[in-house]
Design an enzyme around this catalytic site. Structure first.
Site, PDB file in Angstrom:
ATOM      1  N   LYS A  54       0.848  -1.210   0.000  1.00 24.82           N
ATOM      2  CA  LYS A  54       0.000   0.000   0.000  1.00 24.82           C
ATOM      3  C   LYS A  54       0.875   1.249   0.000  1.00 24.82           C
ATOM      4  CE  LYS A  54      -3.823  -2.176   2.423  1.00 24.82           C
ATOM      5  NZ  LYS A  54      -4.335  -2.594   3.721  1.00 24.82           N
ATOM      6  N   GLN A  98      -4.792  -1.322   9.712  1.00 26.07           N
ATOM      7  CA  GLN A  98      -4.749  -2.672   9.138  1.00 26.07           C
ATOM      8  C   GLN A  98      -5.357  -3.688  10.106  1.00 26.07           C
ATOM      9  OE1 GLN A  98      -3.704  -3.381   6.025  1.00 26.07           O
ATOM     10  NE2 GLN A  98      -4.018  -5.562   6.252  1.00 26.07           N
ATOM     11  N   ASP A 121     -11.344   2.946   4.324  1.00 25.85           N
ATOM     12  CA  ASP A 121     -11.782   1.546   4.269  1.00 25.85           C
ATOM     13  C   ASP A 121     -13.305   1.442   4.201  1.00 25.85           C
ATOM     14  OD1 ASP A 121      -9.904  -0.542   4.226  1.00 25.85           O
ATOM     15  OD2 ASP A 121      -9.355  -0.214   6.323  1.00 25.85           O
TER      16      ASP A 121
HETATM   17  N1  GUN Z   1      -6.969  -6.646   6.284  1.00 19.94           N
HETATM   18  C1  GUN Z   1      -7.286  -7.396   5.194  1.00 19.94           C
HETATM   19  N2  GUN Z   1      -7.981  -6.661   4.307  1.00 19.94           N
HETATM   20  C2  GUN Z   1      -8.094  -5.422   4.840  1.00 19.94           C
HETATM   21  C3  GUN Z   1      -8.687  -4.217   4.387  1.00 19.94           C
HETATM   22  O1  GUN Z   1      -9.283  -4.127   3.300  1.00 19.94           O
HETATM   23  N3  GUN Z   1      -8.589  -3.157   5.224  1.00 19.94           N
HETATM   24  C4  GUN Z   1      -7.961  -3.228   6.422  1.00 19.94           C
HETATM   25  N4  GUN Z   1      -7.925  -2.131   7.170  1.00 19.94           N
HETATM   26  N5  GUN Z   1      -7.387  -4.325   6.872  1.00 19.94           N
HETATM   27  C5  GUN Z   1      -7.463  -5.420   6.080  1.00 19.94           C
END
Ligand code: GUN
Length: 300
Positions: A54, A98, A121
């Protein structure tokens, strides 16, 4: 095989290019650089890979990336204090914590502490409610990526029968809301659904989001249907050698591709779209925060 392959990798690259163009325009016309803060608590290896990826792509599209790596035993108070600082920081337009978080931290409490306007998100309870009531929300990235691919492949989704297999808060439920907003007739199927193959076989669109490797086989699919496979499952692959593994989706690719009109592969389908949509959401949040027109084609 008869199905057309929907190339998520190529589509995601196009989305990232569109985001990068808009970021360049924000900088040149308004002197604004969108910023995304990613918070990682602990050392889960898969989460570390995601967060690195990311950060790299955020910088590649010209945005500022702020990474906050906290120890696994970080207290809830310290994490909430960091979120407060990021909420108040005008250089930060998007905040992503995350998941999963270590067990001693209350995920819902932490997510709901994020300013909903910065919740890229789309997991904050306010954004969930806004999406469910058809108002302007931040939309979860994976369902947004699926919607973009469906619109690109099918054009209007109005009147189509869509079956979402899986009822998670992150994918299944928001996906169903988005499809409903695009005027599909939506069914959410799950582990307790009776005659589930009969249900999916009626669908023009099948979204597979259950997290069960290769559960959906060709006989679940109506000829010509569009299949979006959200699953990313690692399974043993003895044919590749001792101890080797490979990634598969929730759909058994070969048998589904015999029947479907179009299908996303795993890897290279939905996966790359998720990060592209995170960047799109960060751009959208930045535009909204500054009272500027939202990027076209990059929102729900
Ligand atoms: N962990 C796995 N997928 C995601 C996601 O799309 N967002 C977040 N914040 N954590 C994750």
């Amino acid at each position: 095989m008869t199905a057309q392959i929907i190339d998520g990798k190529a589509f995601a690259a196009t989305v990232r290019r569109q985001v990068a163009d808009q970021v360049a325009r924000l900088k040149s016309d308004h002197g604004i650089t969108p910023g995304l803060a990613v918070v990682l608590v602990g050392e889960d290896p898969a989460s570390q890979v995601y967060v690195r990826s990311k950060g790299k792509m955020t910088v590649e599209v010209g945005m500022n990336s702020y990474e906050h790596k906290l120890d696994a035993d970080t207290s809830e108070a310290d994490l909430l204090a960091l979120i407060d600082r990021l909420n108040a920081d005008p250089a930060v337009h998007g905040i992503l914590v995350q998941l999963p978080l270590p067990g001693h931290l209350d995920e819902a409490l932490v997510i709901n502490a994020i300013d909903p306007a910065k919740d890229v998100d789309g997991f904050h309870i306010s954004n969930v409610g806004l999406l469910a009531t058809g108002q302007k929300a931040m939309v979860p990235c994976t369902p947004l990526g699926c919607l973009m691919m469906l619109r690109d492949h099918l054009g209007s989704l109005s009147g189509l029968d869509a079956v979402v297999v899986g009822r998670s808060n992150i994918v299944g439920k928001p996906m169903a809301q988005l499809l409903l907003r695009d005027s599909c007739t939506v069914t959410i199927a799950h582990s307790r659904t009776r005659d589930i193959q009969e249900v999916t076989r009626r669908a023009d669109i099948v979204i597979a989001a259950v997290g069960r490797p290769e559960m959906i086989t060709g006989d679940w699919i109506r000829p010509g249907a569009t299949v979006i496979d959200v699953g990313i499952n690692r399974i043993d692959a003895p044919e590749k050698g001792e101890g080797k593994t490979r990634l598969v989706g929730d759909c058994q690719f070969d048998s589904c591709a015999e029947v479907a009109g179009a299908i996303t592969p795993v890897p290279g389908g939905v996966g790359p779209m998720t990060i592209a949509c995170l960047l799109a959401n960060t751009l959208t949040a930045c535009c909204r925060a500054n009272g500027l027109k939202e990027p076209e084609g990059l929102t729900a």
